[in-house]
Design an enzyme around this catalytic site. Structure first.
Site, PDB file in Angstrom:
ATOM      1  N   LYS A  52     -27.060  49.660  45.155  1.00  0.00           N
ATOM      2  CA  LYS A  52     -25.724  49.821  45.864  1.00  0.00           C
ATOM      3  C   LYS A  52     -24.649  50.304  45.094  1.00  0.00           C
ATOM      4  O   LYS A  52     -23.967  51.072  45.519  1.00  0.00           O
ATOM      5  CB  LYS A  52     -25.422  48.544  46.650  1.00  0.00           C
ATOM      6  CG  LYS A  52     -26.502  48.080  47.909  1.00  0.00           C
ATOM      7  CD  LYS A  52     -26.027  46.587  48.188  1.00  0.00           C
ATOM      8  CE  LYS A  52     -27.097  46.258  49.028  1.00  0.00           C
ATOM      9  NZ  LYS A  52     -27.071  44.589  49.836  1.00  0.00           N
ATOM     10  N   GLN A  96     -23.590  39.524  48.747  1.00  0.00           N
ATOM     11  CA  GLN A  96     -25.123  39.608  48.944  1.00  0.00           C
ATOM     12  C   GLN A  96     -25.626  38.295  49.227  1.00  0.00           C
ATOM     13  O   GLN A  96     -25.199  37.216  48.609  1.00  0.00           O
ATOM     14  CB  GLN A  96     -25.500  40.238  47.404  1.00  0.00           C
ATOM     15  CG  GLN A  96     -26.968  40.262  47.324  1.00  0.00           C
ATOM     16  CD  GLN A  96     -27.284  41.408  48.227  1.00  0.00           C
ATOM     17  OE1 GLN A  96     -26.541  42.716  48.472  1.00  0.00           O
ATOM     18  NE2 GLN A  96     -28.810  41.398  48.486  1.00  0.00           N
ATOM     19  N   ASP A 119     -21.634  44.926  56.320  1.00  0.00           N
ATOM     20  CA  ASP A 119     -22.994  44.306  56.377  1.00  0.00           C
ATOM     21  C   ASP A 119     -23.150  44.073  58.094  1.00  0.00           C
ATOM     22  O   ASP A 119     -24.411  43.929  58.478  1.00  0.00           O
ATOM     23  CB  ASP A 119     -23.205  43.075  55.888  1.00  0.00           C
ATOM     24  CG  ASP A 119     -23.789  43.274  54.327  1.00  0.00           C
ATOM     25  OD1 ASP A 119     -24.695  44.395  54.339  1.00  0.00           O
ATOM     26  OD2 ASP A 119     -23.689  42.487  53.554  1.00  0.00           O
TER      27      ASP A 119
END
Ligand code: GUN
Length: 284
Positions: A52, A96, A119
């Site tokens: 990422k 994450q 997200d």
């Protein structure tokens, strides 16, 4: 007639998306900013974060990364998120997952400003997706839908089977398929006879983490197979599908690696761009 299988080239599609984004960002007065938070030393999480970060830099995002030891206090993360929510240079915040046991995922995810939730895991964004008004959509499901769209197949009335019911992949993917008016079955680890479901499926999406879960005897000819599994077998990375044999029957199939994975990263970048474009006070 011999079945001709088309390989869905996620790496190629993702690269096109990144190039397009890079051009748009180069032309933009405001640079989209992404904050990435990683807790602990899980090797898979580290690998995803590195992908990422690398892709963010490639397209010219402004990037801030925050890394914490496994024993970080929930309060510390909450404070950081509060700060990032107010930071005008940051348009997207990504934590994450998975987080360590002592931290409540839901408390962390709910703390993120839904407008910066790139997200798409905040309950507000989950709810908007469920009622058919998606705002920020989770990256892997969004990437899966792009791969399916690239086949040109109309999903209306098709039988779709999603295997794996996680909040990150399975559930939002099912929701997106439903929004396209497919008939959707979501299987989970207690599903009695998976084959009964997969054999009638026009589309199979699998995100479980079990090599060879889907074998050739479980699919019908002409199926679209999307494999979101990432498993290490020896020093090889494989998905959840017996690719060699299933690909002989499928009309379209994603490889692993090079299918869903790169699309996830591209969709995260796209979400950050969209979050910036919709942010308060944004002007062209
Ligand atoms: N862990 C596995 N997949 C994801 C993802 O798409 N986003 C985040 N934040 N964590 C993950």
């Amino acid at each position: 007639m011999e079945n001709v299988t088309k390989i869905l080239n996620g790496s190629g599609i993702a690269q096109d998306i990144r190039m397009e984004l890079r051009a748009k960002i180069a032309d933009s007065r405001t640079k989209p900013g992404l904050a990435v938070i990683l807790v602990g030393h899980d090797p898979a999480s580290r690998m995803y974060i590195d992908f990422k970060k690398q892709a963010s830099q490639e397209v010219g995002l402004y990037l801030e990364t925050y890394e914490f030891e496994e024993d970080v206090k929930q309060k510390t993360l909450v404070k950081l998120i509060d700060k990032l929510n107010k930071n005008r240079k940051i348009h997207g915040i990504l934590v994450q997952l998975p987080l360590p046991e002592h931290i409540e995922d839901i408390d962390i995810l709910q703390r993120i400003d839904p407008a910066k939730d790139v997200d798409g895991f905040h309950p507000t964004n989950v709810g908007l997706l469920a009622v058919g008004y998606p705002a920020l959509t989770p990256a892997t499901p969004k990437g899966i839908m792009r791969l399916i769209a690239s086949t040109g197949v109309d999903l209306r009335g098709k039988d779709a089977v999603v295997i794996g019911a996680s909040n990150i992949v399975g559930k939002p993917t099912a929701q997106l398929l439903l929004n396209e008016r497919a008939t959707v079955t979501i299987a989970n680890s207690l599903t009695r006879d998976l084959r009964v479901h997969t054999r009638k499926a026009d589309v199979i999406v699998v995100a479980v983490g079990k090599p060879n879960l889907i074998t050739a005897d479980m699919v019908k000819e002409g199926v679209i197979v999307i494999d979101a599994g990432i498993n290490k077998v020896g020093d090889r990375v494989v998905g959840d599908v017996d690719y060699e044999n299933v690909s002989k029957l499928a009309a379209f199939i994603t490889p692993v690696p090079g299918g869903v994975g790169p699309m996830t990263v591209a969709m995260l970048l796209e979400n950050t761009w969209e979050a910036m474009r919709h942010s308060k006070g944004h002007q062209e």
